[in-house]
Scaffold this motif. Structure first.
Motif, mmCIF file in Angstrom:
data_model
loop_
_atom_site.group_PDB
_atom_site.id
_atom_site.type_symbol
_atom_site.label_atom_id
_atom_site.label_comp_id
_atom_site.label_asym_id
_atom_site.label_seq_id
_atom_site.Cartn_x
_atom_site.Cartn_y
_atom_site.Cartn_z
ATOM 1 N N LYS A 128 -9.735 -0.382 -1.469
ATOM 2 C CA LYS A 128 -9.164 -1.578 -2.099
ATOM 3 C C LYS A 128 -9.542 -2.852 -1.357
ATOM 4 O O LYS A 128 -9.540 -3.928 -1.938
ATOM 5 C CB LYS A 128 -7.647 -1.466 -2.176
ATOM 6 N N LEU A 129 -9.865 -2.741 -0.079
ATOM 7 C CA LEU A 129 -10.225 -3.916 0.713
ATOM 8 C C LEU A 129 -11.665 -4.363 0.486
ATOM 9 O O LEU A 129 -12.042 -5.460 0.887
ATOM 10 C CB LEU A 129 -9.990 -3.635 2.195
ATOM 11 N N GLN A 182 -6.672 2.818 0.524
ATOM 12 C CA GLN A 182 -6.380 1.492 1.035
ATOM 13 C C GLN A 182 -7.655 0.802 1.510
ATOM 14 O O GLN A 182 -7.847 -0.393 1.281
ATOM 15 C CB GLN A 182 -5.385 1.572 2.182
ATOM 16 N N LEU A 183 -8.537 1.557 2.173
ATOM 17 C CA LEU A 183 -9.805 0.985 2.635
ATOM 18 C C LEU A 183 -10.689 0.559 1.472
ATOM 19 O O LEU A 183 -11.316 -0.502 1.511
ATOM 20 C CB LEU A 183 -10.549 1.995 3.507
ATOM 21 N N PHE A 231 0.808 -1.215 0.000
ATOM 22 C CA PHE A 231 0.000 0.000 0.000
ATOM 23 C C PHE A 231 0.847 1.273 0.000
ATOM 24 O O PHE A 231 0.348 2.345 0.311
ATOM 25 C CB PHE A 231 -0.917 0.036 1.223
#
Length: 65
Positions: free
Chosen positions: A18-19, A15-16, A7
């Motif tokens: 992408k999860l 990043q959140l 990341f």
């Protein structure tokens, strides 16, 4: 302890996002036919926008706008 470079250079919000399981969300969108009248602003864009507003602790939609 080595740091993960998975990341690196991305914002925390990126990043959140992408999860999130995009394929599962896309399946729900298809099942519910919620993109029937969507032309440019897709349900995925709407979800990301609403999450951004919640992440930034916006008090109203106008603050996100």
């Amino acid at each position: 302890m080595s740091k993960s470079k998975h990341f690196s250079g991305q914002s925390v919000f990126g990043q959140l996002i992408k999860l999130l399981p995009k394929n599962a969300i896309s399946q729900v969108i298809r099942d519910q036919n919620s993109d029937k009248y969507a032309k440019k602003f897709t349900p995925w864009d709407h979800l990301v926008t609403m999450l951004f507003g919640a992440f930034c602790r916006s008090g109203s939609i106008r603050e996100v706008e």
